[in-house]
Design an enzyme around this catalytic site. Sequence first.
Site, PDB file in Angstrom:
ATOM      1  N   ARG A 114      -0.276   0.654 -38.297  1.00 27.16           N
ATOM      2  CA  ARG A 114       1.048   0.467 -38.852  1.00 27.16           C
ATOM      3  C   ARG A 114       0.984  -0.034 -40.286  1.00 27.16           C
ATOM      4  NH1 ARG A 114       4.397  -2.148 -34.822  1.00 27.16           N
ATOM      5  NH2 ARG A 114       4.611   0.050 -34.332  1.00 27.16           N
ATOM      6  N   TYR A 115      -0.027  -0.845 -40.586  1.00 26.60           N
ATOM      7  CA  TYR A 115      -0.177  -1.426 -41.913  1.00 26.60           C
ATOM      8  C   TYR A 115      -1.312  -0.709 -42.633  1.00 26.60           C
ATOM      9  CZ  TYR A 115       2.462  -5.395 -39.920  1.00 26.60           C
ATOM     10  OH  TYR A 115       3.397  -6.199 -39.324  1.00 26.60           O
ATOM     11  N   ARG A 118      -5.135  -2.424 -41.798  1.00 24.68           N
ATOM     12  CA  ARG A 118      -5.586  -2.984 -40.519  1.00 24.68           C
ATOM     13  C   ARG A 118      -4.975  -2.235 -39.340  1.00 24.68           C
ATOM     14  NH1 ARG A 118      -1.776  -5.663 -43.199  1.00 24.68           N
ATOM     15  NH2 ARG A 118      -0.327  -7.121 -42.225  1.00 24.68           N
ATOM     16  N   CYS A 127      -5.386  -8.450 -17.705  1.00 25.04           N
ATOM     17  CA  CYS A 127      -5.278  -9.803 -18.231  1.00 25.04           C
ATOM     18  C   CYS A 127      -5.570 -10.749 -17.068  1.00 25.04           C
ATOM     19  CB  CYS A 127      -3.873 -10.068 -18.743  1.00 25.04           C
ATOM     20  SG  CYS A 127      -3.352  -8.860 -19.975  1.00 25.04           S
ATOM     21  N   CYS A 131       1.726 -12.323 -18.070  1.00 24.70           N
ATOM     22  CA  CYS A 131       2.824 -13.131 -18.584  1.00 24.70           C
ATOM     23  C   CYS A 131       4.127 -12.387 -18.342  1.00 24.70           C
ATOM     24  CB  CYS A 131       2.642 -13.366 -20.078  1.00 24.70           C
ATOM     25  SG  CYS A 131       0.971 -13.889 -20.493  1.00 24.70           S
ATOM     26  N   CYS A 134       5.626 -10.619 -21.361  1.00 25.54           N
ATOM     27  CA  CYS A 134       4.735  -9.718 -22.114  1.00 25.54           C
ATOM     28  C   CYS A 134       5.486  -8.482 -22.621  1.00 25.54           C
ATOM     29  CB  CYS A 134       3.595  -9.263 -21.210  1.00 25.54           C
ATOM     30  SG  CYS A 134       2.481  -8.104 -22.027  1.00 25.54           S
ATOM     31  N   ARG A 136       3.973  -5.812 -23.389  1.00 27.07           N
ATOM     32  CA  ARG A 136       3.266  -4.620 -22.911  1.00 27.07           C
ATOM     33  C   ARG A 136       3.251  -4.610 -21.383  1.00 27.07           C
ATOM     34  NH1 ARG A 136      -0.313  -5.828 -27.373  1.00 27.07           N
ATOM     35  NH2 ARG A 136       0.581  -4.707 -29.142  1.00 27.07           N
ATOM     36  N   ASP A 295      10.807  -9.648 -28.478  1.00 24.35           N
ATOM     37  CA  ASP A 295      11.112  -8.252 -28.799  1.00 24.35           C
ATOM     38  C   ASP A 295      12.181  -7.711 -27.858  1.00 24.35           C
ATOM     39  OD1 ASP A 295       9.392  -8.108 -30.935  1.00 24.35           O
ATOM     40  OD2 ASP A 295       7.674  -7.541 -29.687  1.00 24.35           O
ATOM     41  N   ASP A 332       9.207  -8.720 -35.023  1.00 22.86           N
ATOM     42  CA  ASP A 332       8.505  -7.442 -35.118  1.00 22.86           C
ATOM     43  C   ASP A 332       9.609  -6.385 -35.077  1.00 22.86           C
ATOM     44  OD1 ASP A 332       6.308  -5.812 -35.376  1.00 22.86           O
ATOM     45  OD2 ASP A 332       5.193  -6.809 -33.766  1.00 22.86           O
ATOM     46  N   LYS A 339       5.971  -6.785 -38.788  1.00 23.05           N
ATOM     47  CA  LYS A 339       6.497  -8.141 -38.649  1.00 23.05           C
ATOM     48  C   LYS A 339       7.223  -8.564 -39.917  1.00 23.05           C
ATOM     49  CE  LYS A 339       2.607  -9.258 -35.674  1.00 23.05           C
ATOM     50  NZ  LYS A 339       1.867  -7.992 -35.853  1.00 23.05           N
TER      51      LYS A 339
HETATM   52  C1  LIG Z   1       0.628  -7.755 -35.620  1.00 23.50           C
HETATM   53  C2  LIG Z   1      -0.032  -6.535 -35.936  1.00 23.50           C
HETATM   54  C3  LIG Z   1      -1.099  -6.505 -36.840  1.00 23.50           C
HETATM   55  C4  LIG Z   1      -1.617  -7.749 -37.522  1.00 23.50           C
HETATM   56  O1  LIG Z   1      -0.664  -8.269 -38.380  1.00 23.50           O
HETATM   57  P1  LIG Z   1      -0.952  -9.544 -39.283  1.00 23.50           P
HETATM   58  O2  LIG Z   1       0.348  -9.868 -39.918  1.00 23.50           O
HETATM   59  O3  LIG Z   1      -2.003  -9.157 -40.271  1.00 23.50           O
HETATM   60  O4  LIG Z   1      -1.441 -10.628 -38.369  1.00 23.50           O
HETATM   61  C5  LIG Z   1      -1.676  -5.288 -37.111  1.00 23.50           C
HETATM   62  N1  LIG Z   1      -1.218  -4.144 -36.555  1.00 23.50           N
HETATM   63  C6  LIG Z   1      -0.187  -4.139 -35.701  1.00 23.50           C
HETATM   64  C7  LIG Z   1       0.277  -2.860 -35.142  1.00 23.50           C
HETATM   65  C8  LIG Z   1       0.435  -5.328 -35.352  1.00 23.50           C
HETATM   66  O5  LIG Z   1       1.450  -5.326 -34.476  1.00 23.50           O
HETATM   67  S1  SF4 Z   2       1.113 -11.423 -23.250  1.00 20.26           S
HETATM   68 FE1  SF4 Z   2       0.716  -9.511 -22.104  1.00 20.26          FE
HETATM   69  S2  SF4 Z   2      -1.178  -8.684 -22.964  1.00 20.26           S
HETATM   70 FE2  SF4 Z   2      -1.052 -10.842 -23.564  1.00 20.26          FE
HETATM   71  S3  SF4 Z   2      -2.177 -11.951 -21.945  1.00 20.26           S
HETATM   72 FE3  SF4 Z   2      -0.012 -11.973 -21.359  1.00 20.26          FE
HETATM   73  S4  SF4 Z   2       0.204 -10.179 -20.040  1.00 20.26           S
HETATM   74 FE4  SF4 Z   2      -1.709  -9.906 -21.153  1.00 20.26          FE
END
Ligand SMILES: *Cc1c(COP(=O)(O)O)cnc(C)c1O
Ligand code: SF4
Length: 373
Positions: A114-115, A118, A127, A131, A134, A136, A295, A332, A339
């Site tokens: 996305r960025y 990175r 996991c 959570c 979560c 995901r 989110d 996000d 973010k």
């Molecule tokens: C959060 C995230 C990152 C890392 O973001 P930072 O602001 O550098 O901590 C990188 N890629 C994705 C898709 C993310 O959601």
């Molecule tokens: S937030 Fe989601 S991905 Fe992260 S540890 Fe909890 S269940 Fe696993």
Amino acid sequence: MMNDRVFKHFGVYPNDPLWDDWHWQYRHRITDVDTLAEITTLSEQEKQEIEICLGNYSMAITPYYASLMSVDDSSCPIRMQSVPSIKEQIVHEGEMVDPLAEEASSPVPNIVHRYPDRVLFLVSHQCAVYCRHCIRKVRVGDEGFLLSEQEINRGVEYIAATPAIRDVLISGGDPLALGDDYLESILQKLFAIDHVEIIRIGTRIPVVMPMRITESLLDMLKKYHPLWINTQFNHPNELSHQAVAACNAIVDAGIPLSNQSVLLRNINDDYETMKSLLLGLVKARVRPYYLYQCDLNEGIGHFRTKVDVGIKLIESLTGNITGFAIPKFVIDAPGGGGKIPINPDFIASRTECEMVMRNYQGNLYRYIEYLTE
Ligand SMILES: *Cc1c(COP(=O)(O)O)cnc(C)c1O
Ligand code: SF4
């Protein structure tokens, strides 16, 4: 504060070697209603509701995390984060399955790019604890599923072929729920790529299964410096003696440790709880990094606060506690915008050559702006 029923149920106590064996903890995770009912009080209705939830989302709670849970208080922050609530079944207006559009930013499976510099590399679906908040939760919980070597290699190949990527964030699932060797094989491949300057691991293990932070794990991780770890403490009750010891061990291994909390309704959305969490973290040598607004995922609506709650929290913490104990409050952006920091506004007014600012006590100060020759 420990829940004795957990120890009695398993016949294992905190000073037993088994308790400190993360494989034992992982194998004895609570995944069914009957076991849960032995360690925390559940009404017949709650039991039925949890059964319904289990049809949609997985439950797993390590004996360790369960031992931090209140026996009979359903508003216990540990319980709320790990025991399913029927409210997970409600879909609210504006909620989505994939609000961050991770699918659309995914050039190859398991990579979110996305960025510019990175990527997120999702290396597992498991996991130690699932959570309830979560984002995901649709994806995780597929126990027994491991990415094939081929799938891992595809992600690695994309990173190797994309020189702009200098930072790889390994997440999942929880990468530290994997065995040392499997994890090392991934680290090795990433480490071998010249343009990858840093590797980060996103994990909740220090919070939910701190005995996983073994000497042998740290000895392995140390070989892949510069390595950073982000974890997720959301409530001061999670900062047990053992969790703090795990954080200290990580930092002692030379791994900078940061924390990304989620702002959770009735869990950490009040000043005193948040302050106590943040001060507890810096005492454990963990640097608060982000505070996330919940989110817009389906199934987590009951955790969501108004955005104003987060802004007010940051505003009232500013100036009152150690500057670096205060995380960045971010949303996000739905749709995949990344973010975005959401800050309280300390600018009271401004003209072309004057800015009036408000300090943390509410007093006003004038800053005159002009450019010299
Ligand atoms: C959060 C995230 C990152 C890392 O973001 P930072 O602001 O550098 O901590 C990188 N890629 C994705 C898709 C993310 O959601
Ligand atoms: S937030 Fe989601 S991905 Fe992260 S540890 Fe909890 S269940 Fe696993």
